[in-house]
Design a protein around this motif. Structure first.
Motif, PDB file in Angstrom:
ATOM      1  N   ASP A 186      45.596  43.090  35.671  1.00 14.23           N
ATOM      2  CA  ASP A 186      45.396  44.533  35.547  1.00 14.23           C
ATOM      3  C   ASP A 186      45.178  45.155  36.931  1.00 14.23           C
ATOM      4  O   ASP A 186      44.183  44.855  37.592  1.00 14.23           O
ATOM      5  CB  ASP A 186      44.177  44.798  34.660  1.00 14.23           C
ATOM      6  CG  ASP A 186      43.905  46.279  34.463  1.00 14.23           C
ATOM      7  OD1 ASP A 186      44.666  47.107  35.003  1.00 14.23           O
ATOM      8  OD2 ASP A 186      42.923  46.618  33.779  1.00 14.23           O
ATOM      9  N   PRO A 187      46.088  46.042  37.389  1.00 11.93           N
ATOM     10  CA  PRO A 187      45.945  46.619  38.737  1.00 11.93           C
ATOM     11  C   PRO A 187      44.637  47.383  38.923  1.00 11.93           C
ATOM     12  O   PRO A 187      44.016  47.297  39.986  1.00 11.93           O
ATOM     13  CB  PRO A 187      47.159  47.540  38.865  1.00 11.93           C
ATOM     14  CG  PRO A 187      48.153  47.006  37.890  1.00 11.93           C
ATOM     15  CD  PRO A 187      47.342  46.480  36.755  1.00 11.93           C
ATOM     16  N   GLU A 188      44.219  48.149  37.919  1.00 13.92           N
ATOM     17  CA  GLU A 188      42.992  48.924  38.065  1.00 13.92           C
ATOM     18  C   GLU A 188      41.770  48.016  38.181  1.00 13.92           C
ATOM     19  O   GLU A 188      40.860  48.269  38.971  1.00 13.92           O
ATOM     20  CB  GLU A 188      42.842  49.879  36.882  1.00 13.92           C
ATOM     21  CG  GLU A 188      43.849  51.015  36.885  1.00 13.92           C
ATOM     22  CD  GLU A 188      43.811  51.823  38.176  1.00 13.92           C
ATOM     23  OE1 GLU A 188      42.697  52.103  38.670  1.00 13.92           O
ATOM     24  OE2 GLU A 188      44.889  52.147  38.707  1.00 13.92           O
ATOM     25  N   ALA A 189      41.743  46.949  37.393  1.00  8.62           N
ATOM     26  CA  ALA A 189      40.633  46.011  37.487  1.00  8.62           C
ATOM     27  C   ALA A 189      40.648  45.298  38.840  1.00  8.62           C
ATOM     28  O   ALA A 189      39.582  45.035  39.424  1.00  8.62           O
ATOM     29  CB  ALA A 189      40.706  44.994  36.343  1.00  8.62           C
ATOM     30  N   LEU A 200      41.812  46.511  41.720  1.00  8.91           N
ATOM     31  CA  LEU A 200      41.332  47.452  42.730  1.00  8.91           C
ATOM     32  C   LEU A 200      39.827  47.676  42.608  1.00  8.91           C
ATOM     33  O   LEU A 200      39.133  47.811  43.620  1.00  8.91           O
ATOM     34  CB  LEU A 200      42.081  48.783  42.595  1.00  8.91           C
ATOM     35  CG  LEU A 200      43.561  48.749  42.989  1.00  8.91           C
ATOM     36  CD1 LEU A 200      44.253  50.048  42.584  1.00  8.91           C
ATOM     37  CD2 LEU A 200      43.716  48.523  44.494  1.00  8.91           C
ATOM     38  N   ALA A 201      39.328  47.705  41.379  1.00 11.54           N
ATOM     39  CA  ALA A 201      37.890  47.892  41.190  1.00 11.54           C
ATOM     40  C   ALA A 201      37.101  46.742  41.811  1.00 11.54           C
ATOM     41  O   ALA A 201      36.052  46.953  42.433  1.00 11.54           O
ATOM     42  CB  ALA A 201      37.575  48.013  39.704  1.00 11.54           C
ATOM     43  N   ARG A 202      37.606  45.526  41.670  1.00 14.33           N
ATOM     44  CA  ARG A 202      36.920  44.388  42.275  1.00 14.33           C
ATOM     45  C   ARG A 202      37.008  44.449  43.794  1.00 14.33           C
ATOM     46  O   ARG A 202      36.052  44.099  44.499  1.00 14.33           O
ATOM     47  CB  ARG A 202      37.489  43.068  41.742  1.00 14.33           C
ATOM     48  CG  ARG A 202      37.070  42.797  40.307  1.00 14.33           C
ATOM     49  CD  ARG A 202      37.670  41.526  39.729  1.00 14.33           C
ATOM     50  NE  ARG A 202      37.099  40.311  40.286  1.00 14.33           N
ATOM     51  CZ  ARG A 202      36.971  39.177  39.601  1.00 14.33           C
ATOM     52  NH1 ARG A 202      37.355  39.113  38.326  1.00 14.33           N
ATOM     53  NH2 ARG A 202      36.467  38.097  40.168  1.00 14.33           N
ATOM     54  N   ARG A 234      36.989  47.123  45.532  1.00 24.02           N
ATOM     55  CA  ARG A 234      36.027  48.153  45.958  1.00 24.02           C
ATOM     56  C   ARG A 234      34.594  47.648  45.906  1.00 24.02           C
ATOM     57  O   ARG A 234      33.708  48.242  46.522  1.00 24.02           O
ATOM     58  CB  ARG A 234      36.193  49.398  45.088  1.00 24.02           C
ATOM     59  CG  ARG A 234      37.548  50.084  45.236  1.00 24.02           C
ATOM     60  CD  ARG A 234      37.582  51.411  44.495  1.00 24.02           C
ATOM     61  NE  ARG A 234      38.941  51.944  44.481  1.00 24.02           N
ATOM     62  CZ  ARG A 234      39.750  51.907  43.417  1.00 24.02           C
ATOM     63  NH1 ARG A 234      39.315  51.352  42.273  1.00 24.02           N
ATOM     64  NH2 ARG A 234      40.961  52.403  43.475  1.00 24.02           N
ATOM     65  N   GLN A 286      37.539  46.981  50.744  1.00 19.44           N
ATOM     66  CA  GLN A 286      37.333  48.325  50.215  1.00 19.44           C
ATOM     67  C   GLN A 286      38.311  49.305  50.844  1.00 19.44           C
ATOM     68  O   GLN A 286      38.916  50.134  50.142  1.00 19.44           O
ATOM     69  CB  GLN A 286      35.898  48.780  50.480  1.00 19.44           C
ATOM     70  CG  GLN A 286      34.824  47.999  49.747  1.00 19.44           C
ATOM     71  CD  GLN A 286      33.432  48.447  50.143  1.00 19.44           C
ATOM     72  OE1 GLN A 286      33.241  49.539  50.683  1.00 19.44           O
ATOM     73  NE2 GLN A 286      32.440  47.604  49.894  1.00 19.44           N
ATOM     74  N   ALA A 306      41.857  48.857  49.547  1.00 14.26           N
ATOM     75  CA  ALA A 306      41.953  49.352  48.175  1.00 14.26           C
ATOM     76  C   ALA A 306      42.021  50.873  48.135  1.00 14.26           C
ATOM     77  O   ALA A 306      42.717  51.463  47.293  1.00 14.26           O
ATOM     78  CB  ALA A 306      40.770  48.860  47.358  1.00 14.26           C
ATOM     79  N   GLN A 307      41.324  51.538  49.051  1.00 16.07           N
ATOM     80  CA  GLN A 307      41.235  52.998  49.029  1.00 16.07           C
ATOM     81  C   GLN A 307      42.402  53.687  49.716  1.00 16.07           C
ATOM     82  O   GLN A 307      42.742  54.825  49.359  1.00 16.07           O
ATOM     83  CB  GLN A 307      39.919  53.426  49.682  1.00 16.07           C
ATOM     84  CG  GLN A 307      38.681  53.030  48.882  1.00 16.07           C
ATOM     85  CD  GLN A 307      37.405  53.125  49.695  1.00 16.07           C
ATOM     86  OE1 GLN A 307      37.440  53.456  50.895  1.00 16.07           O
ATOM     87  NE2 GLN A 307      36.276  52.804  49.082  1.00 16.07           N
ATOM     88  N   GLU A 333      48.929  51.233  49.665  1.00 16.77           N
ATOM     89  CA  GLU A 333      49.732  51.228  48.440  1.00 16.77           C
ATOM     90  C   GLU A 333      49.958  49.792  47.959  1.00 16.77           C
ATOM     91  O   GLU A 333      50.381  48.921  48.733  1.00 16.77           O
ATOM     92  CB  GLU A 333      51.078  51.902  48.694  1.00 16.77           C
ATOM     93  CG  GLU A 333      52.021  51.890  47.494  1.00 16.77           C
ATOM     94  CD  GLU A 333      53.387  52.446  47.830  1.00 16.77           C
ATOM     95  OE1 GLU A 333      54.268  52.415  46.943  1.00 16.77           O
ATOM     96  OE2 GLU A 333      53.583  52.901  48.986  1.00 16.77           O
TER      97      GLU A 333
END
Length: 382
Positions: free
Chosen positions: A200-203, A205-207, A209, A216, A219-220, A223
């Motif tokens: 999962d891309p969102e998960a 990126l969340a990790r 961050r 971090q 991720a922010q 691309e």
């Protein structure tokens, strides 16, 4: 150490890699974090930032340019073992259907952790090496990001949990990024048991961050290119060749076919190069390649034992890893924790620590009285 070995065998390979887009990190460009704290820099440290396929293509090119080298692509199907010596291999070429044979003075099993050598030996009436295992239940995920002008002084950033978090990834997010060819960041996140990363891309990126500042920032600001690949590493394993009462001549094993350890420590490629150096030393000693290569296996065992000791001792800090525990493990663990703590702020201790992790020095270097005394002084004065 793997980098040093490649440069020794193929002088100029570092320059070739860098000219092709790899990054060469030195000193503070190599950043290691423990429990979120940046460790003291090692000024003479040097590591290459490149993907594994890029590195392997370069090695293959250099090997292919050697005189007398010929590549034959096929699937090995067995050994030519009529008597007491392996005299070659059987193999099949895709789309051909016919069985082929290739005679050889020395056959090297580099078939990886799923090597079929043991079953081939047993089919021919020889004992197979025993297999030692340690379950680690590791999961890791990799992703690629477009690299622009961010983190200009960073080639490698590596974050791992340590004593303060009791080595728990849920408390100190582990991960790493490396500046690699084609202006990209290669990112890996890791976890154990039920905390393994997903696709999962969102998960993902969340990790990132929740990790250290370099991850971090990527991720922010960067691309994500393509998807996320996940891998599951069930167990470390090694095959024991030196105790075998009989072993045919003309045969050795190398790399993951001998030992495959937790990849989170990044020692697999270095371990393979050191085993190759062990084989080179064995052959240079005047050993007959037609005889059982016990001298090689003894040399390789020293290297494998060092990596196995380092990795498994660290893995035993995970609560789901149930052993086997070495003798005096509580003392070993307590001492290792104190050295890790001191390595965060003491450049000399960190230099020895990183030399051990990178297999430049044997793990016993960390128990040298000078290092233990320096560790005690550092922790008493903090």
């Amino acid at each position: 150490m793997g980098h040093r070995q490649l440069e020794r065998w193929f002088p100029g390979i570092t320059d070739d890699l860098v000219s092709g887009g790899a990054r060469l990190g030195k000193g503070p460009a190599i950043q290691f974090y423990v429990d979120g704290a940046l460790k003291a820099p090692v000024d003479d440290a040097q590591m290459i930032g490149a993907t594994r396929p890029f590195l392997e293509r370069s090695v293959r090119k250099h090997v292919g340019s050697l005189p007398g080298v010929r590549f034959v692509t096929g699937r090995a199907s067995g050994l030519l073992l009529p008597h007491n010596r392996v005299r070659g291999v059987r193999f099949r070429i895709e789309g051909d259907g016919a069985a082929h044979e290739l005679e050889a003075d020395l056959v090297v099993d580099a078939m990886g952790r799923s090597s079929r050598l043991g079953s081939w030996l047993e089919q021919a009436g020889w004992p197979a090496p025993s297999l030692e295992r340690m379950r680690v239940d590791l999961g890791y995920a990799t992703a690629s990001f477009r690299r622009n002008g961010e983190l200009p002084d960073t080639v490698i950033a590596h974050s791992s949990p340590g004593p303060a978090s009791n080595y728990q990834p849920t408390l100190s997010e582990p991960g790493a990024l490396t500046a690699v060819e084609d202006n990209r960041w290669a990112v890996v996140l890791v976890g154990y048991a039920g905390y393994r990363p997903t696709r999962d891309p969102e998960a993902f990126l969340a990790r990132m961050r929740r990790c250290v500042i370099p991850l971090q920032e990527v991720a922010q600001t960067c691309e994500l290119e393509g998807g996320i690949d996940t891998f599951h590493f069930h167990e470390s394993q090694r095959r024991q060749f030196t105790p075998l009462p009989r072993f045919p001549g003309g045969l050795v094993a190398l790399g993951d076919a001998v030992a495959s350890v937790n990849p989170i420590y990044g020692q697999g490629l270095t371990l393979a190069t050191l085993q190759a150096s062990s084989l080179a030393a064995h052959l240079r000693s005047g050993a007959n390649p037609h005889e059982p290569a016990r001298g090689y296996f003894r040399r390789a065992e020293v290297v494998v034992d060092a990596a196995w000791q380092l990795c498994t001792t660290a893995d035993l800090a995970q609560p789901h890893v149930t052993g086997p525990y070495p003798r005096a493990y509580p003392i070993l663990r307590w001492t290792a924790d104190r050295i890790v703590e001191a390595s965060v702020t003491d450049p000399e201790i960190n230099r020895v620590f990183m030399d051990v992790v990178n297999m430049v020095q044997h793990p016993r270097a960390l128990t040298h009285p000078r290092i233990l005394l320096r560790t005690a002084r550092r922790l008493l004065t903090r």
